[in-house]
Design an enzyme around this catalytic site. Structure first.
Site, PDB file in Angstrom:
ATOM      1  N   ARG A 241       0.847  -1.188   0.000  1.00 45.50           N
ATOM      2  CA  ARG A 241       0.000   0.000   0.000  1.00 45.50           C
ATOM      3  C   ARG A 241       0.884   1.242   0.000  1.00 45.50           C
ATOM      4  NH1 ARG A 241      -3.501  -2.773  -1.489  1.00 45.50           N
ATOM      5  NH2 ARG A 241      -5.617  -3.060  -0.653  1.00 45.50           N
ATOM      6  N   GLU A 270      -2.815   7.615  -5.276  1.00 42.16           N
ATOM      7  CA  GLU A 270      -2.977   6.907  -6.541  1.00 42.16           C
ATOM      8  C   GLU A 270      -4.166   7.513  -7.280  1.00 42.16           C
ATOM      9  OE1 GLU A 270      -3.269   2.670  -6.160  1.00 42.16           O
ATOM     10  OE2 GLU A 270      -1.341   2.498  -5.148  1.00 42.16           O
ATOM     11  N   HIS A 289      -0.062  -0.027 -10.071  1.00 43.59           N
ATOM     12  CA  HIS A 289      -0.782  -0.967  -9.200  1.00 43.59           C
ATOM     13  C   HIS A 289      -1.282  -2.178  -9.989  1.00 43.59           C
ATOM     14  CE1 HIS A 289      -3.061  -1.035  -5.107  1.00 43.59           C
ATOM     15  NE2 HIS A 289      -2.718  -2.254  -5.479  1.00 43.59           N
TER      16      HIS A 289
END
Length: 331
Positions: A241, A270, A289
């Protein structure tokens, strides 16, 4: 349950998951648009019994559960559940499903890819080729470093961390050290992994790879004071994360050569801005990601998420539940 259970799926997922839900006789609802405002999202959630939730754009917190009292179960299309208030969900008797195991190999593959890409400055050198800056042979330009016999430190040696450690040891004969909340006896036996304190982890690692579950208490765990204690040749890898790293501090540590490089599949925020200064550094590789982005992993996630919903619809325990205490009589 006698009535047909309504399940809201907020984004497209592989067909295997939808077919399983429909074969079970559940009513599956999709939004007209996959990019929803907060109010649009709530309007769908208010009128369903269960949610198969993709992404972490919205938070399942106290306000959500109060606004959507009809929601009786949530199946996440992810392993992580940091966007869910687990305590509140448990108090409301709402089981939260997740999708462990099926993406462990795929995500560890990306961590392994990032480690090598950063070590050999692959992104930087690829960009040179695309820009027509290949140039002539220069023995001193764009040099990377080898990984053979180096020390890999793992923060969070669970399923994904174990796969990363196993790959790294077999490919590069890396020494494995780790820091966990609990000892991993399997890793110690199979890989010779050594349990160390967090301080020792950051001081000894040539590559430090983050695979832990994120909690609010760990926000900015990797900050200037931590980077200062790492080796000057250290490579920081994060596929867990983005909240784990303070990106301003990470940039300064890289720019000042306190550490050598960084490979990120997760950023904070993000998506990352295309103007982020981290992207200008030659020893940085950033991916959008994509840890679970294989057909095999995404199909597996769809299957597990659907199985969690189906189990709930049958009055059974979710096979993969992030808050198993929800099934306790002592809540």
């Amino acid at each position: 349950m006698n009535d047909i259970m309504k399940v809201f799926v907020n984004k497209r997922i592989p067909e295997i998951g939808i077919k399983l839900l429909e074969q079970e006789g559940l009513e599956v609802l999709f939004p007209k648009n996959e990019i929803l405002s907060h109010e649009e999202w709530l309007s769908y959630c208010r009128n369903v019994d269960a949610i198969l939730s993709i992404g972490n754009d919205f938070k399942y917190n106290k306000e959500f559960f109060e606004a959507c009292p009809n929601v009786k179960a949530i199946a996440l299309y992810s392993v992580g559940f940091d966007h869910v208030d687990i305590k509140e969900a448990t108090q409301k008797h709402v089981p939260i499903g997740n999708t462990p195991d099926v993406l462990s190999r795929a995500t560890s593959d990306v961590a392994f890819l990032l480690m090598q890409s950063v070590a050999r400055r692959a992104s930087y050198n690829f960009q040179k080729v695309k820009e027509g800056k290949w140039g002539t042979f220069d023995p001193l330009h764009g040099l990377g470093q080898e990984l053979y016999g180096k020390t890999l430190g793992i923060l969070g040696l669970g399923r994904i961390g174990f796969e990363m450690a196993k790959k790294s040891q077999k490919a590069f004969d890396m020494e494995i050290i780790y820091h966990n909340r609990h000892r991993n006896e399997e890793a110690e036996k199979e890989l010779g992994a050594a349990y160390v304190s967090f301080e020792e982890l950051i001081e000894r690692s040539d590559v430090l790879s983050v695979h832990a579950n994120f909690t609010p208490e760990q926000k900015d765990l990797f900050n200037s004071s931590v980077f200062e204690k790492m080796k000057s040749n250290a490579i920081f890898i994060n596929t867990a994360r983005g909240g784990f790293q303070n990106e301003k501090d990470l940039y300064e540590a890289l720019a000042s050569k306190q550490i050598w490089g960084a490979g990120l599949d997760v950023t904070n925020p993000e998506p990352m801005s295309e103007k982020d200064p981290l992207l200008e550094l030659s020893s940085v590789c950033v991916l959008p990601h994509i840890g679970s982005a294989t057909m095999e992993a995404r199909n597996g996630m769809a299957r597990l998420a659907a199985e969690n919903i189906i189990a709930f619809s049958r009055g059974e325990k979710m096979p993969h539940c992030a808050n198993p205490k929800v099934y306790s009589d002592t809540i």
